[in-house]
Design an enzyme around this catalytic site. Structure first.
Site, PDB file in Angstrom:
ATOM      1  N   ASP A 163       0.814  -1.222   0.000  1.00  0.00           N
ATOM      2  CA  ASP A 163       0.000   0.000   0.000  1.00  0.00           C
ATOM      3  C   ASP A 163       0.846   1.270   0.000  1.00  0.00           C
ATOM      4  O   ASP A 163       0.671   2.147   0.850  1.00  0.00           O
ATOM      5  CB  ASP A 163      -0.926   0.008   1.222  1.00  0.00           C
ATOM      6  CG  ASP A 163      -1.757  -1.244   1.334  1.00  0.00           C
ATOM      7  OD1 ASP A 163      -2.140  -1.784   0.290  1.00  0.00           O
ATOM      8  OD2 ASP A 163      -2.026  -1.685   2.472  1.00  0.00           O
TER       9      ASP A 163
ATOM     10  N   GLU B 130     -10.976   0.532  -3.869  1.00  0.00           N
ATOM     11  CA  GLU B 130     -10.193   0.883  -2.680  1.00  0.00           C
ATOM     12  C   GLU B 130      -8.972   1.699  -3.079  1.00  0.00           C
ATOM     13  O   GLU B 130      -8.706   1.923  -4.258  1.00  0.00           O
ATOM     14  CB  GLU B 130      -9.757  -0.383  -1.942  1.00  0.00           C
ATOM     15  CG  GLU B 130      -8.912  -1.329  -2.789  1.00  0.00           C
ATOM     16  CD  GLU B 130      -8.630  -2.659  -2.118  1.00  0.00           C
ATOM     17  OE1 GLU B 130      -8.993  -2.830  -0.943  1.00  0.00           O
ATOM     18  OE2 GLU B 130      -8.056  -3.540  -2.776  1.00  0.00           O
TER      19      GLU B 130
END
Length: 516
Positions: free
Chosen positions: A15, A184
């Protein structure tokens, strides 16, 4: 021009989010149950990175108590505006979404400011040219969840002085493809006439992808790129050397070039032990849409990019415990307690105190680890440890989570000192090798090559002998163990649920990558 070798951060660094301050770039990653949370890296060329600290490095900033390995800190976003760094993230186990700030990338970072009304995850901040600031994040479909992963991306103005949302929120995106799962990792940018929404979908595994949409108004409506997804490797098959690519963040250079940092995985013969890593790709704008690695459309393992090289010295994961503090690469499981370790009680040694907690507990055991960053590596240590009752153990451990791990340890078994290899699979413990060992000084070495692990031990560095040579590490992969984290490797000590005044002293620890 410099040679880019992907990944730019190998091992469990998922991420990624990035920002730029003049000619300096800063990058952060998710850490889930590990403490200190959210490493921060610095670079001058986007290829060579140096860890300069950890953003959440005080227990008061983050509560990780009792969280699963894939709980805790999810998907941070780092931004810089008008002299201040902003880091927004979500503690999925305790408290929700919060912001910390700092005037310097080295910190100190503030105490957390929790933002009410931000149910969901993967928050981001966008600073508009008119002075307004917007929160963008993900949450379950507000119109009613129709299927697993039916989420949406929404936006709302935020007051960073009061640290609270302002006005009504607006849903701006529910995915590029019909029936999209898990939209997301959203980020907003302004380029030319449009606001651009970059996000991921498909789930952070094999079907992961990066998509983009744009609008002339920040609150929409957003039109998807007809070429979506603009980046994915799912069509390359499961035997691709890089899989799971997605969750990107864009950055421009002072010269006007654009790049994307993103996550991906490198499986070894179908199994992924290092988790999700950080990769870099070139981006060009064509017809007012971003194109990733034009002419290739995928993440390249090696490519030439138009940047000036700024090599940094290598950062070996080695420590001789000669300083007053641990280096930045060490991690604990959850918040460390005061009775965990000492660097001062015996100069030049790390002393781990035998805590009752074990690696199987959702607690803070006496464990210090570094990320597994290579498929082929050597880990070794020199320790001095005398167990006094059955259950006291100490040594090296390779940890995927509390249900899947390997211990290479010295212990007492029925009053007899032994060296043993213990494997935990699906929370079931099994001793796979054991030898008597009466000495106080013990050298331990683990060597992994293409998933096969070999174990060596001895009374001196020159007299180590092979104990076991055919353990397959695939049971530590995310394909078998599940979850969002990669393996960590380090030092541990435990009294296995009993009270103990014992300790284990480690003179040094070395993690050495082998030829890939």
């Amino acid at each position: 021009m410099i040679i880019l070798k992907n990944p730019i951060l190998s091992g469990f660094y998922p991420d990624p989010s990035i920002c730029r301050v003049d000619k300096d770039y800063y990058l952060v990653n998710s850490t889930f149950c590990y403490f200190p949370a959210i490493p921060i890296f610095h670079s001058r060329d986007l290829v060579h990175w140096e860890q300069i600290g950890n953003i959440l490095n005080r227990n008061s900033q983050v509560d990780l108590s009792g969280c699963e390995h894939s709980g805790g800190i999810f998907a941070p976003t780092i931004r810089w505006h008008d002299g201040t760094f902003y880091l927004i993230t979500t503690n999925m186990s305790h408290g929700g979404t919060f912001i910390v700030t700092a005037q310097s990338s080295f910190g100190p970072w503030s105490e957390p400011h929790f933002i009410a009304g931000t149910d969901g995850m993967d928050p981001s901040l966008f600073f508009d040219s008119d002075g307004r600031v917007f929160y963008v994040g993900t949450r379950p479909n507000s119109g009613g969840v129709r299927y697993f992963g039916d989420w949406e991306i929404w936006i709302c103005e935020i007051d960073l002085q009061k640290m609270e949302l302002v006005g009504e929120d607006t849903v701006i995106w529910r995915g590029a493809l019909r029936g999209a799962a898990w939209p997301e990792g959203p980020h907003l940018y302004k380029h030319g006439l449009y606001y651009y929404l970059l996000s991921a979908e498909g789930g952070t595994e094999f079907f992961h992808a990066v998509v983009v949409a744009r609008s002339e108004c920040i609150t929409g409506p957003y039109e998807g790129n007809p070429a979506n997804p603009i980046l994915t490797h799912r069509h390359l098959g499961r035997n691709s050397t890089i899989v799971n690519v997605g969750h990107g963040d864009l950055i421009d250079t002072p010269d006007g070039a654009w790049f994307m940092v993103l996550l991906g995985s490198r499986p070894c013969e179908g199994y992924t032990n290092m988790g999700r890593e950080t990769f870099l790709a070139s981006v060009e704008w064509q017809n007012e849409w971003p194109i990733v690695n034009p002419g290739h459309g995928r993440v390249e393992e090696i490519q030439t990019i138009n940047m000036n090289g700024c090599p940094l010295p290598p950062q070996p994961c080695c420590d001789h415990f000669e300083g007053a503090y641990l280096n930045n690469q060490w991690m604990f499981l959850r918040n460390p307690t005061a009775n965990l370790y000492s660097l001062s009680e015996r100069k030049g040694f790390l002393r781990l105190f035998l805590k009752p907690q074990t690696l199987s507990d959702l607690d803070n055991p006496a464990f210090l680890g570094v990320r597994q960053r290579h498929q082929n590596y050597l880990v070794q240590t020199k320790m001095e440890f005398t167990p006094h009752f059955d259950g006291e153990t100490s040594g090296l451990a390779v940890v995927q989570n509390n249900h899947y791990n390997i211990r290479f340890e010295k212990a007492l078994q029925n009053g007899r000192a032994v060296v043993q290899i213990v494997q935990i699979i699906n929370n079931e413990e099994k001793i796979i090798a054991q030898e008597p060992f009466s000495g106080d000084v013990l050298y331990l070495k683990i060597v992994e090559h293409r998933r096969i692990i070999r174990f060596f031990y001895g009374e001196s560095e020159d007299t180590q002998q092979l104990m076991f040579d055919s353990l397959d590490s695939k049971m530590l992969s995310t394909e078998i163990a599940g979850g969002f984290v990669g393996c960590s490797i380090g030092l541990f000590a435990t009294s296995n649920g009993k009270k103990s005044d014992g300790y284990s002293d480690f003179e040094w620890f070395e993690y050495i990558p082998a030829d890939e």
